[in-house]
Design a protein around this motif. Sequence first.
Motif, PDB file in Angstrom:
ATOM      1  N   SER A  12       0.841  -1.198   0.000  1.00  0.00           N
ATOM      2  CA  SER A  12       0.000   0.000   0.000  1.00  0.00           C
ATOM      3  C   SER A  12       0.879   1.252   0.000  1.00  0.00           C
ATOM      4  N   ILE A  13       0.681   2.048  -1.020  1.00  0.00           N
ATOM      5  CA  ILE A  13       1.478   3.266  -1.215  1.00  0.00           C
ATOM      6  C   ILE A  13       1.273   4.269  -0.071  1.00  0.00           C
ATOM      7  N   LEU A  14       0.189   4.044   0.716  1.00  0.00           N
ATOM      8  CA  LEU A  14      -0.084   4.925   1.859  1.00  0.00           C
ATOM      9  C   LEU A  14       1.096   4.977   2.826  1.00  0.00           C
ATOM     10  N   SER A  15       1.833   3.878   2.934  1.00  0.00           N
ATOM     11  CA  SER A  15       2.950   3.827   3.882  1.00  0.00           C
ATOM     12  C   SER A  15       4.289   4.191   3.231  1.00  0.00           C
ATOM     13  N   ALA A  16       4.257   4.574   1.941  1.00  0.00           N
ATOM     14  CA  ALA A  16       5.496   4.948   1.251  1.00  0.00           C
ATOM     15  C   ALA A  16       5.869   6.395   1.586  1.00  0.00           C
ATOM     16  N   ASP A  17       7.041   6.785   1.135  1.00  0.00           N
ATOM     17  CA  ASP A  17       7.479   8.178   1.266  1.00  0.00           C
ATOM     18  C   ASP A  17       6.827   8.975   0.128  1.00  0.00           C
ATOM     19  N   PHE A  18       5.872   9.834   0.463  1.00  0.00           N
ATOM     20  CA  PHE A  18       5.099  10.546  -0.568  1.00  0.00           C
ATOM     21  C   PHE A  18       5.947  11.537  -1.368  1.00  0.00           C
ATOM     22  N   ALA A  19       7.116  11.868  -0.861  1.00  0.00           N
ATOM     23  CA  ALA A  19       7.996  12.772  -1.618  1.00  0.00           C
ATOM     24  C   ALA A  19       8.790  12.006  -2.683  1.00  0.00           C
ATOM     25  N   ARG A  20       8.707  10.653  -2.646  1.00  0.00           N
ATOM     26  CA  ARG A  20       9.480   9.834  -3.596  1.00  0.00           C
ATOM     27  C   ARG A  20       8.601   8.711  -4.147  1.00  0.00           C
ATOM     28  N   LEU A  21       7.383   9.050  -4.577  1.00  0.00           N
ATOM     29  CA  LEU A  21       6.420   8.004  -4.933  1.00  0.00           C
ATOM     30  C   LEU A  21       6.893   7.129  -6.096  1.00  0.00           C
ATOM     31  N   ALA A  22       7.443   7.730  -7.147  1.00  0.00           N
ATOM     32  CA  ALA A  22       7.865   6.946  -8.310  1.00  0.00           C
ATOM     33  C   ALA A  22       8.969   5.964  -7.916  1.00  0.00           C
ATOM     34  N   GLU A  23       9.900   6.456  -7.121  1.00  0.00           N
ATOM     35  CA  GLU A  23      11.008   5.607  -6.659  1.00  0.00           C
ATOM     36  C   GLU A  23      10.488   4.448  -5.796  1.00  0.00           C
ATOM     37  N   GLU A  24       9.540   4.753  -4.921  1.00  0.00           N
ATOM     38  CA  GLU A  24       8.978   3.724  -4.040  1.00  0.00           C
ATOM     39  C   GLU A  24       8.202   2.679  -4.847  1.00  0.00           C
ATOM     40  N   ALA A  25       7.443   3.143  -5.836  1.00  0.00           N
ATOM     41  CA  ALA A  25       6.673   2.213  -6.683  1.00  0.00           C
ATOM     42  C   ALA A  25       7.608   1.314  -7.479  1.00  0.00           C
TER      43      ALA A  25
END
Length: 222
Positions: A12-25
């Motif tokens: 769930s992207i909710l727990s990712a770093d929202f400043a680095r969404l593409a990198e996290e995905a």
Amino acid sequence: MSAPRPIAICPSILSADFARLAEEATAVAAAGADFLHVDVMDGHFVPNLTLGAPIVSSLAAATPLPLDCHLMVTNPDTLLDAFAAAGAQKLSVHIEACPHLHRTVQRIRALGMEAGVALNPHTAFCQLEPILPHLDFVLVMSVNPGFGGQSFIPGVLDKVRAIDVWRKTHNPALKIQIDGGIKPSTIRAARAAGVDWFVAGNAVFGAPDYAKAITALREAAQ
Ligand code: DX5
Ligand code: ZN
């Protein structure tokens, strides 16, 4: 005996770093995720506010993972077309938010997406049953929606078992997804109850090594 149903792990992207969404995905795709779960919250249906279709569109360009969008909003009908255009492959709406649920589900499918219905922990199986023949998946909430990192509510597994029994005779292609508090210590009971798709926020994005975290979930589910 029938073959075991395949498991999907859906960070769930909710727990990712929202400043680095593409990198996290990109990182969870490389780590072996099956879908990217995108939590859409409107600050009304749930007491939190996250993201909308423009960010889904950017994520679709950034990752090969299918986007599994979970709409926690009071009026999802106004957003369906925008999420289809943004590249959502699976779209779930809350039964508690849809007075014309059959129409909503038909529209999701007409737009070319897989249709799911999500249920809050207190919502009973009997409310879901009439819509089940029209769904691709059911999303059983195992926390009260709104935030990542909450504790798993084991009582919802009775509902998973009821859906699993129903699908055996009526719609074997129906998938069961669970969302909230999934980690190695809770995933096995959910799998045994009949879950196919496991959303995991903190258990993946809160771990130092995403690949190890996803492997640990898969192994613990067996
Ligand atoms: C909660 C969301 C979940 C959440 C799960 O409202 O729907 O998808 O991100 O997070 P964890 O796995 O940390 O409970
Ligand atoms: Zn979710």
